[in-house]
Design a protein around this motif. Structure first.
Motif, PDB file in Angstrom:
ATOM      1  N   CYS A 147      20.697  28.830 -26.010  1.00  0.00           N
ATOM      2  CA  CYS A 147      21.813  29.636 -26.512  1.00  0.00           C
ATOM      3  C   CYS A 147      21.700  29.804 -28.025  1.00  0.00           C
ATOM      4  O   CYS A 147      22.338  30.657 -28.610  1.00  0.00           O
ATOM      5  CB  CYS A 147      23.127  28.957 -26.170  1.00  0.00           C
ATOM      6  N   PHE A 148      20.934  28.936 -28.642  1.00  0.00           N
ATOM      7  CA  PHE A 148      20.690  28.952 -30.093  1.00  0.00           C
ATOM      8  C   PHE A 148      21.923  28.677 -30.943  1.00  0.00           C
ATOM      9  O   PHE A 148      21.957  29.013 -32.130  1.00  0.00           O
ATOM     10  CB  PHE A 148      20.009  30.268 -30.522  1.00  0.00           C
ATOM     11  N   GLU A 214      25.294  22.068 -23.779  1.00  0.00           N
ATOM     12  CA  GLU A 214      24.714  21.247 -22.722  1.00  0.00           C
ATOM     13  C   GLU A 214      24.884  19.757 -23.016  1.00  0.00           C
ATOM     14  O   GLU A 214      24.428  18.908 -22.252  1.00  0.00           O
ATOM     15  CB  GLU A 214      23.236  21.581 -22.555  1.00  0.00           C
TER      16      GLU A 214
HETATM   17  S1  SF4 Z   1      19.683  22.537 -27.683  1.00  0.00           S
HETATM   18 FE1  SF4 Z   1      21.767  22.971 -26.956  1.00  0.00          FE
HETATM   19  S2  SF4 Z   1      22.652  24.248 -28.565  1.00  0.00           S
HETATM   20 FE2  SF4 Z   1      20.451  24.266 -28.894  1.00  0.00          FE
HETATM   21  S3  SF4 Z   1      19.704  26.077 -27.826  1.00  0.00           S
HETATM   22 FE3  SF4 Z   1      19.537  24.357 -26.398  1.00  0.00          FE
HETATM   23  S4  SF4 Z   1      21.453  24.352 -25.240  1.00  0.00           S
HETATM   24 FE4  SF4 Z   1      21.780  25.665 -27.039  1.00  0.00          FE
END
Ligand code: SF4
Ligand code: SF4
Ligand code: FES
Ligand code: FES
Lengths: 258, 273
Positions: A147-148, A214
């Motif tokens: 999701c960044f 997550e």
């Molecule tokens: S680590 Fe967590 S916040 Fe980062 S891109 Fe992956 S799911 Fe999204």
């Protein structure tokens, strides 16, 4: 039970824009993305918004809700007071395209710079084997939905555009750590992580961990262990001496630096 | 405070002037950290430079343990190799716990946020023009943390020894009630020291470098079952590392304060037996 939500949305493009009011009817149990969709359906047909699964699994609907990086589809209205104003803006670390949509190309460029897994030779029967506990170790990192949001919140690039060149960001430190802990991978990426990926720029202030939808413990389980591994490689005179006089850590055997 | 052109107001980003749109009290956590840490630093500095009222037999203040300088009688259980040292004996050894905490991954997070505002809170623009993180001197030195951890284990052992000594009978002048007992004694000081040493160990053993050393550095857990087991234990403690960092900070100051009050005769030890 429905009520009128005091919703504000940033509208504009790279030329400029502003936060505008879009009071909208919402009902109990809805999420921010529902409200955005209703605005799109009833008040602003040209509102640009990226989304896909509405289930917190595709990582498309990343935005900032009251200044905090969130997945709009996982951001419940019931977490706010009914009379509270909710301001939704695009992610503020990436170039804006239009309205809530940003250009996240930066992240794909960084992904390309990361050498993928290079597995060693197969066992005699043509299979590769990993023990269950070694498999489990990396599972947490594989929950990433890209999701960044972590990349968005990280002050290293959010507050310093000029660092983007030299900094891969938390999502990719996750990957570096996963591969460095992988028993079958033959690349040694520690030098690369510290050098090209800019691991040393992270000051472990944990915002990435705070926003990860997550719940991945990015800082504690990936970044800090990776920093410790880099110390083994670059900064610890005892480890260096051990390698020199042949007291090599056999656990690292068979890796080549990339 | 307007951010720089490099940050959230830089040209390609969505045009929003505010440095943050957060509406919660995001400043509360860094402010609290700032106030509490500052208070501790002031207290610890004053106490470390005082060079007196750190020993109230059988209790030795953790700031002065081991007491290797020209210490008061009874306080030096490991000799006085630095008896020539002109300043307070605390300064000889405090460098180790100080270095340990200054390079601790948790404290780094806390003070980068609260003191350096880098960033003050998540999604709140930092006030600095440029940023290089821990890549240059002096901050690249944070990478020596594991060496301070080795030292911290030794300090932990010494403090544990002090707890055993804190069970010794007290000298007659401190005796209260029906007089001195023979054999062991236990007072409120002993109890505080036990609590302190437990918290110090929880803090020391939950350290990220410890987690790395015991097993985190491995790539094959399956080939090292004992180290894997240790790693799972340390990992469990590690999730609360920040909490142990705070609690042990308080307990260390509290034990010192209690001993200070005893040594100055302000209060008398509460005796259990
Ligand atoms: S680590 Fe967590 S916040 Fe980062 S891109 Fe992956 S799911 Fe999204
Ligand atoms: S912990 Fe490091 S990578 Fe994560 S947000 Fe903070 S500086 Fe960025
Ligand atoms: S729409 Fe897929 S994560 Fe929100
Ligand atoms: S003591 Fe905090 S990480 Fe080592």
């Amino acid at each position: 039970m429905s009520y009128t939500l005091k919703l504000r949305i940033w509208r504009g493009d790279k030329e400029g824009g502003e936060v505008k009011d879009f009071p909208v009817e919402v009902s109990e149990g809805e999420v921010v993305l529902d409200a955005i969709h209703r605005v799109q359906a009833t008040q602003a047909g040209d509102l640009a918004v990226r989304w896909n699964c509405k289930a917190g699994k595709c990582g498309s609907c990343s935005a900032e809700v009251n200044g905090r990086p969130r997945l709009m589809c996982m951001c419940r209205l019931s977490d706010f007071e009914e009379d509270e104003t909710i301001t939704v803006t695009p992610m503020r670390a990436f170039p804006v395209i239009r309205d809530l949509v940003t250009d996240v190309l930066f992240n794909y460029e960084k992904a390309k710079e990361l050498p993928s897994a290079q597995l060693g030779p197969r066992d005699a029967d043509g299979k590769r084997r990993m023990a269950q506990i070694d498999v489990e170790r990396g599972q947490e990192f594989r929950k990433c939905i890209e999701c960044f949001l972590c990349q968005d919140v990280c002050h290293v690039v959010r507050d310093h555009e000029d660092n983007k060149e030299a900094f891969a960001g938390p999502r990719f430190f996750l990957r570096y750590a996963e591969l460095d802990m992988h028993p079958l991978d033959t690349h040694d990426r520690r030098e690369l992580a510290q050098g090209a990926a800019g691991l040393g720029m992270c000051n472990i202030t944990k915002c990435c961990t705070e926003v990860c939808p997550e719940g991945i413990k990015i800082t504690d389980n990936a970044i800090i262990p990776m920093k410790e591994r880099v110390v083994d490689r670059k900064y610890d005179p005892l480890v260096w001496l051990g390698n020199k006089i042949g007291l090599r850590n056999k656990d690292d055997a068979g890796r080549t630096e990339v | 405070m307007a951010s720089t052109d490099q940050g959230v107001t830089s040209p390609t980003r969505a045009r929003i002037d505010a440095r943050t749109l957060r509406q919660d009290r995001w400043w509360l956590a860094p402010l609290t950290t700032f106030v509490v840490f500052s208070a501790f630093v002031v207290y610890a500095t004053v106490r470390a430079f005082m060079g007196r009222d750190y020993y109230a037999s059988p209790y030795l203040s953790p700031f002065y343990s081991p007491c290797l300088g020209d210490c008061v009688e009874g306080a030096s259980d490991f000799g006085q190799p630095f008896a020539w040292f002109p300043l307070s004996a605390a300064l000889i050894i405090l460098i180790f716990p100080l270095g340990f905490r200054m390079t601790c991954y948790y404290y780094r997070k806390a003070y980068y946020r609260a003191f350096w505002l880098s960033p003050p809170a998540c999604g709140v623009a930092e006030p600095h023009q440029s940023y290089s993180g821990e890549t240059r001197l002096p901050l690249v030195l944070q990478n020596v943390h594991r060496y301070f951890w080795y030292a911290a284990v030794l300090v932990g052992l010494v403090l544990t020894f002090d707890v055993f000594l804190a069970f010794r009978p007290m000298p007659a002048e401190y005796a209260v009630g029906d007089g001195e007992t023979s054999g062991i004694h236990m007072g409120l000081g002993t109890l505080l020291m036990i609590i302190n040493v437990v918290l110090i160990w929880l803090y020391t053993l939950s350290c990220h470098s410890c987690r790395h050393v015991v097993g985190g550095r491995l790539r094959h857990f399956s080939k090292h079952p004992v180290r894997y087991r240790l790693w799972t234990w340390v990992s469990r403690l590690n999730t609360s590392h920040g909490r142990w960092a705070w609690y042990s900070l308080f307990s260390v100051a509290l034990v010192d304060l209690y001993i200070f009050l005893l040594a100055t005769g302000t209060i008398q030890d509460v005796r259990f037996f």
